[in-house]
Design a protein around this motif. Structure first.
Motif, PDB file in Angstrom:
ATOM      1  N   ARG A  69       0.845  -1.194   0.000  1.00  0.00           N
ATOM      2  CA  ARG A  69       0.000   0.000   0.000  1.00  0.00           C
ATOM      3  C   ARG A  69       0.877   1.240   0.000  1.00  0.00           C
ATOM      4  NH1 ARG A  69      -0.302   2.431   4.987  1.00  0.00           N
ATOM      5  NH2 ARG A  69       0.611   1.247   6.679  1.00  0.00           N
ATOM      6  N   ILE A  70       0.318   2.332  -0.438  1.00  0.00           N
ATOM      7  CA  ILE A  70       1.020   3.606  -0.363  1.00  0.00           C
ATOM      8  C   ILE A  70       0.746   4.168   1.031  1.00  0.00           C
ATOM      9  CG2 ILE A  70       1.295   5.906  -1.319  1.00  0.00           C
ATOM     10  CD1 ILE A  70       0.132   4.828  -3.941  1.00  0.00           C
ATOM     11  N   SER A  71       1.767   4.284   1.841  1.00  0.00           N
ATOM     12  CA  SER A  71       1.575   4.778   3.211  1.00  0.00           C
ATOM     13  C   SER A  71       1.772   6.284   3.304  1.00  0.00           C
ATOM     14  CB  SER A  71       2.494   4.050   4.186  1.00  0.00           C
ATOM     15  OG  SER A  71       3.820   4.029   3.729  1.00  0.00           O
ATOM     16  N   LYS A  72       2.427   6.886   2.325  1.00  0.00           N
ATOM     17  CA  LYS A  72       2.535   8.348   2.241  1.00  0.00           C
ATOM     18  C   LYS A  72       2.419   8.716   0.771  1.00  0.00           C
ATOM     19  CE  LYS A  72       5.624  12.269   2.872  1.00  0.00           C
ATOM     20  NZ  LYS A  72       5.807  12.648   1.487  1.00  0.00           N
ATOM     21  N   LYS A  73       1.255   9.229   0.399  1.00  0.00           N
ATOM     22  CA  LYS A  73       1.008   9.597  -0.992  1.00  0.00           C
ATOM     23  C   LYS A  73       1.636  10.951  -1.303  1.00  0.00           C
ATOM     24  CE  LYS A  73      -3.207   6.978  -1.463  1.00  0.00           C
ATOM     25  NZ  LYS A  73      -4.553   6.909  -2.018  1.00  0.00           N
ATOM     26  N   CYS A  74       1.811  11.205  -2.596  1.00  0.00           N
ATOM     27  CA  CYS A  74       2.294  12.518  -3.016  1.00  0.00           C
ATOM     28  C   CYS A  74       1.097  13.368  -3.460  1.00  0.00           C
ATOM     29  CB  CYS A  74       3.335  12.373  -4.131  1.00  0.00           C
ATOM     30  SG  CYS A  74       2.685  11.839  -5.720  1.00  0.00           S
ATOM     31  N   ASP A  75       1.381  14.577  -3.884  1.00  0.00           N
ATOM     32  CA  ASP A  75       0.320  15.516  -4.269  1.00  0.00           C
ATOM     33  C   ASP A  75      -0.226  15.297  -5.679  1.00  0.00           C
ATOM     34  OD1 ASP A  75       0.536  16.766  -1.806  1.00  0.00           O
ATOM     35  OD2 ASP A  75       2.009  18.226  -2.529  1.00  0.00           O
ATOM     36  N   TYR A  76       0.310  14.300  -6.387  1.00  0.00           N
ATOM     37  CA  TYR A  76      -0.101  14.062  -7.770  1.00  0.00           C
ATOM     38  C   TYR A  76      -0.883  12.753  -7.872  1.00  0.00           C
ATOM     39  CZ  TYR A  76       3.486  17.576  -8.533  1.00  0.00           C
ATOM     40  OH  TYR A  76       4.242  18.723  -8.475  1.00  0.00           O
ATOM     41  N   PRO A  77      -2.192  12.819  -8.063  1.00  0.00           N
ATOM     42  CA  PRO A  77      -3.000  11.598  -8.153  1.00  0.00           C
ATOM     43  C   PRO A  77      -2.518  10.631  -9.232  1.00  0.00           C
ATOM     44  CG  PRO A  77      -4.424  13.533  -8.059  1.00  0.00           C
ATOM     45  CD  PRO A  77      -3.014  14.033  -8.185  1.00  0.00           C
ATOM     46  N   GLU A  78      -1.996  11.159 -10.341  1.00  0.00           N
ATOM     47  CA  GLU A  78      -1.529  10.288 -11.411  1.00  0.00           C
ATOM     48  C   GLU A  78      -0.296   9.478 -10.993  1.00  0.00           C
ATOM     49  OE1 GLU A  78       0.049  14.478 -12.507  1.00  0.00           O
ATOM     50  OE2 GLU A  78      -1.654  13.631 -11.458  1.00  0.00           O
ATOM     51  N   ILE A  79       0.541  10.053 -10.150  1.00  0.00           N
ATOM     52  CA  ILE A  79       1.714   9.324  -9.634  1.00  0.00           C
ATOM     53  C   ILE A  79       1.243   8.240  -8.673  1.00  0.00           C
ATOM     54  CG2 ILE A  79       3.822   9.471  -8.248  1.00  0.00           C
ATOM     55  CD1 ILE A  79       4.137  10.735 -10.997  1.00  0.00           C
ATOM     56  N   ASN A  80       0.327   8.589  -7.773  1.00  0.00           N
ATOM     57  CA  ASN A  80      -0.200   7.602  -6.821  1.00  0.00           C
ATOM     58  C   ASN A  80      -0.873   6.441  -7.550  1.00  0.00           C
ATOM     59  OD1 ASN A  80       0.652   9.144  -4.566  1.00  0.00           O
ATOM     60  ND2 ASN A  80      -1.165  10.416  -4.759  1.00  0.00           N
ATOM     61  N   ALA A  81      -1.660   6.747  -8.578  1.00  0.00           N
ATOM     62  CA  ALA A  81      -2.334   5.691  -9.351  1.00  0.00           C
ATOM     63  C   ALA A  81      -1.314   4.818 -10.083  1.00  0.00           C
ATOM     64  CB  ALA A  81      -3.316   6.316 -10.349  1.00  0.00           C
ATOM     65  N   ALA A  82      -0.288   5.448 -10.664  1.00  0.00           N
ATOM     66  CA  ALA A  82       0.756   4.694 -11.360  1.00  0.00           C
ATOM     67  C   ALA A  82       1.505   3.797 -10.386  1.00  0.00           C
ATOM     68  CB  ALA A  82       1.725   5.652 -12.049  1.00  0.00           C
TER      69      ALA A  82
END
Length: 125
Positions: A69-82
């Motif tokens: 899982r992503i435990s600390k996401k970034c501010d870019y939804p496209e990066i998190n989805a990728a």
């Protein structure tokens, strides 16, 4: 260590400091594997962004990645989805060892990307 209930209620999942030999990414360099995955899943948009992300997962005693899982996401939804797509396809690892026995280990990994700064020549008349 922690007891984890995803696969087997009595399985012990160790923290990195509790093992004698850490798990190792089986494909060589982690960044050389993940960076092209992010570029692929963002259709190249990620190369122009600065971001930092943390993922958490378990590497089981067979080297399989689970509960990623992503435990600390970034501010870019496209990066998190990728990243979610990439970690779903993560290859096996060389398992951690405690003594001479393969064990499951909890793993946190922080990584990021800094956009390249390209200087443009500006002509003045």
């Amino acid at each position: 260590h922690i007891t984890h209930s995803t696969v087997n209620s009595d399985e012990i999942v160790y923290f990195a400091g509790d093992v004698s030999k850490s798990a190792k990414f089986s494909q060589g360099s982690w960044s050389k594997w993940i960076d092209p995955q992010i570029v692929k899943f963002t259709e190249g948009k990620s190369v122009d962004l600065n971001y930092s992300v943390m993922i958490s997962f378990i590497i089981d005693r067979d080297g399989k990645v689970r509960d990623a899982r992503i435990s600390k996401k970034c501010d870019y939804p496209e990066i998190n989805a990728a990243l979610e797509k990439a970690i779903a396809q993560m290859p096996d690892w060389i398992p951690a060892m405690r003594g001479n026995k393969n064990v499951s280990v909890y793993h946190d990994m922080m990584f990021g990307h800094k956009a390249r700064i390209v200087k443009k020549n500006v002509q003045t008349n």
